[in-house]
Design a protein around this motif. Structure first.
Motif, short mmCIF file in Angstrom:
data_model
loop_
_atom_site.label_atom_id
_atom_site.label_comp_id
_atom_site.label_asym_id
_atom_site.label_seq_id
_atom_site.Cartn_x
_atom_site.Cartn_y
_atom_site.Cartn_z
N ALA A 163 -35.56 -1.68 18.89
CA ALA A 163 -35.67 -3.06 18.41
C ALA A 163 -37.00 -3.61 18.92
CB ALA A 163 -34.50 -3.91 18.88
N LEU A 164 -37.29 -4.86 18.60
CA LEU A 164 -38.57 -5.46 18.95
C LEU A 164 -38.45 -6.28 20.24
CD1 LEU A 164 -41.53 -5.87 17.89
CD2 LEU A 164 -40.71 -8.06 16.97
N TYR A 165 -39.08 -5.80 21.30
CA TYR A 165 -39.20 -6.56 22.54
C TYR A 165 -40.40 -7.50 22.37
CZ TYR A 165 -36.21 -3.18 25.12
OH TYR A 165 -35.17 -2.39 25.57
N TYR A 166 -40.25 -8.75 22.84
CA TYR A 166 -41.38 -9.69 22.73
C TYR A 166 -41.46 -10.54 23.99
CZ TYR A 166 -37.96 -13.38 21.80
OH TYR A 166 -36.91 -14.27 21.92
N ARG A 167 -42.68 -10.96 24.30
CA ARG A 167 -42.92 -11.81 25.47
C ARG A 167 -42.53 -13.24 25.14
NH1 ARG A 167 -46.85 -10.34 29.17
NH2 ARG A 167 -46.55 -12.45 30.00
N SER A 168 -41.38 -13.67 25.59
CA SER A 168 -40.89 -15.02 25.28
C SER A 168 -41.81 -16.09 25.85
CB SER A 168 -39.47 -15.19 25.81
OG SER A 168 -39.39 -14.85 27.19
N ASP A 169 -42.43 -15.83 27.02
CA ASP A 169 -43.31 -16.83 27.61
C ASP A 169 -44.56 -17.04 26.75
OD1 ASP A 169 -44.13 -14.23 28.26
OD2 ASP A 169 -45.07 -14.84 30.15
N LEU A 170 -45.13 -15.94 26.24
CA LEU A 170 -46.33 -16.06 25.42
C LEU A 170 -46.01 -16.66 24.06
CD1 LEU A 170 -48.15 -12.68 26.19
CD2 LEU A 170 -48.41 -14.90 27.32
N PHE A 171 -44.85 -16.35 23.53
CA PHE A 171 -44.44 -16.93 22.25
C PHE A 171 -44.26 -18.44 22.39
CE2 PHE A 171 -44.12 -12.79 20.60
CZ PHE A 171 -43.83 -12.86 19.24
#
Length: 436
Positions: A163-171
């Protein structure tokens, strides 16, 4: 085996065993025509020795005690074998060639299946599994990973998807929400890299076959397709080429620069994201501990990898392991019964708790997702429909020759366009099938 599934010349098989995803040991002759069926004595079981194996052994030990208590006169002996591709292949080749050394029940990576079937090493168990009380709870797409030419040779034990891991802080800093389409994913890579020049928009790899294939499948393409009873390359179809382009377009200055990412494997993309050097990455559920061990712990989220259509989920590769009965087994019924116990609801849940293995039973999958929110993107991905590599012994040759990675690298480095690279790959794929 983590993410972790044919007979040609011995040289091809030897080359195949250098590949991490599939090793098909050759045999001089099938190891017996029919499994025996002793109901007492020692049931020999081979399972994989994995990272953190003590936790796995503890769960399996409980199953052994339960099984022995309900089967008087039966002893279950579990041996844990090396998961290294070459060592694993040698072990299985020995078992196929010498029935006296073969176990009754064996764990194997699902990409290994066609080779093992071609070598005559596994027993067909479809009719037996049809009587299993939990058969209807198995995810249908996962069931297909244990079927070759309409016959079932394995019981799916656990599955792994990406699945897609994403940087929640940068988003959050960029005022973005997690992408729900390919277009939004591209926009996120561009916007986050612009705000954080030292951070890749997304970590992708030229040697990351199972990171690229979801884009191909989402576009309606595939590695190969059945043409009558045989496979024929489809990687150069218009749909496949569209998917290849979507993936390789991510190797840009604001995504993952080709000069730094053309040689990346799936494991290296894990390293990039865990080190905080990338805003997104396509990673399996098993990468959680690695990511949590780095500086981005508590600063990331996971969503299904989006497809081109808004709100859609790109099909993921269904990696994982099966339990199979050896054709040379001396305790066929006991082997099946122990496999059904291990793959039953109670022990699938315990194996998740111990090893993080995603269950193949839908009811257990829903149960573990309910108690661990991290899993929902992965179970949603499975529910949306998974895909697999061609269930043919030629896949080992295709994989060992790095046909897909070579195609991707040709495109991202500018040595060939999508049409030329996919055409060359198709020729190799078709030749591999023809050789088997």
């Amino acid at each position: 085996m983590r993410l972790i599934r044919r007979t040609a010349a011995a040289a091809v098989l030897a080359a195949s065993c250098l590949a991490a995803t599939a090793c098909a040991p050759g045999t001089a002759a099938p190891a017996g025509d029919k499994a025996a069926d002793d109901r007492t004595g020692t049931l020999q079981v081979w399972l994989y020795n994995e990272a953190g194996n003590a936790a796995k052994e503890a769960v399996v030990g409980k199953a052994v005690s339960e099984f022995q208590a309900s089967h008087q006169g039966v002893t279950v002996k579990v041996s844990y074998i090396d998961t290294d591709a070459s060592a694993r292949a040698a072990k299985m080749k020995g078992a196929f060639n010498d029935p006296s050394s073969a176990p009754d029940l064996v764990e194997f990576g699902n990409t290994d299946l066609p080779g093992y079937v071609a070598a005559g090493g596994l027993a067909e168990i479809g009719a037996d599994l049809d009587k299993w009380q939990d058969k209807g709870d198995l995810d249908p797409a996962i069931v297909k990973t244990a079927v070759v030419d309409g016959k079932t040779y394995g019981l799916p034990w656990w599955v792994a998807v990406r699945a897609l891991y994403y940087r929640s802080d940068l988003f959050t800093e960029a005022g973005l929400t997690p992408p729900t389409s390919y277009a939004e994913l591209v926009t996120a890579t561009q916007k986050i890299h612009a705000a954080n020049p030292d951070t890749f928009g997304i970590a992708v790899g030229g040697k990351y076959t199972f990171g690229a294939l979801p884009f191909v499948w989402d576009a309606g393409g595939d590695i190969a397709a059945k043409d009558g009873s045989a496979y024929k390359a489809a990687i150069n179809s218009p749909a496949s080429q569209a998917g290849i382009k979507r993936y390789t377009d991510l190797f840009g200055a604001d995504g993952c620069p080709a000069q730094q990412c053309a040689d990346l494997t799936g494991g290296k993309t894990v390293d990039l994201f865990a080190a905080g050097k990338s805003a997104m990455a396509i990673l399996p559920n098993s990468s959680r501990s690695k990511v949590d061990g780095g500086p981005v712990k508590g600063k990331y989220g996971v969503v299904p990898l989006p497809g081109e259509k808004a709100g859609s989920i790109a099909p993921a590769f269904a990696g994982g392991n099966n339990l199979g009965v050896m054709k040379a087994a001396k305790h066929r019924t006991l082997a099946l019964e122990f496999a059904e116990l291990l793959a039953g609801p109670a022990y699938q849940e315990q194996m998740y708790d111990a090893m993080g293995n995603l269950p193949t039973l839908k009811s257990v999958s829903g149960k573990v997702a309910a108690k661990d929110a991290f899993l929902k993107p992965f179970t949603d991905t499975i529910a949306a429909g998974t895909r697999f590599v061609p269930l043919d012994q030629a896949w080992a040759q295709i994989d060992a020759q790095a046909v897909i990675p070579t195609m991707l690298q040709q495109v991202v480095t500018g040595k060939a366009d999508v049409a030329k690279a996919s055409g060359d790959a198709a020729n190799q794929i078709t030749s591999a099938f023809a050789a088997h």
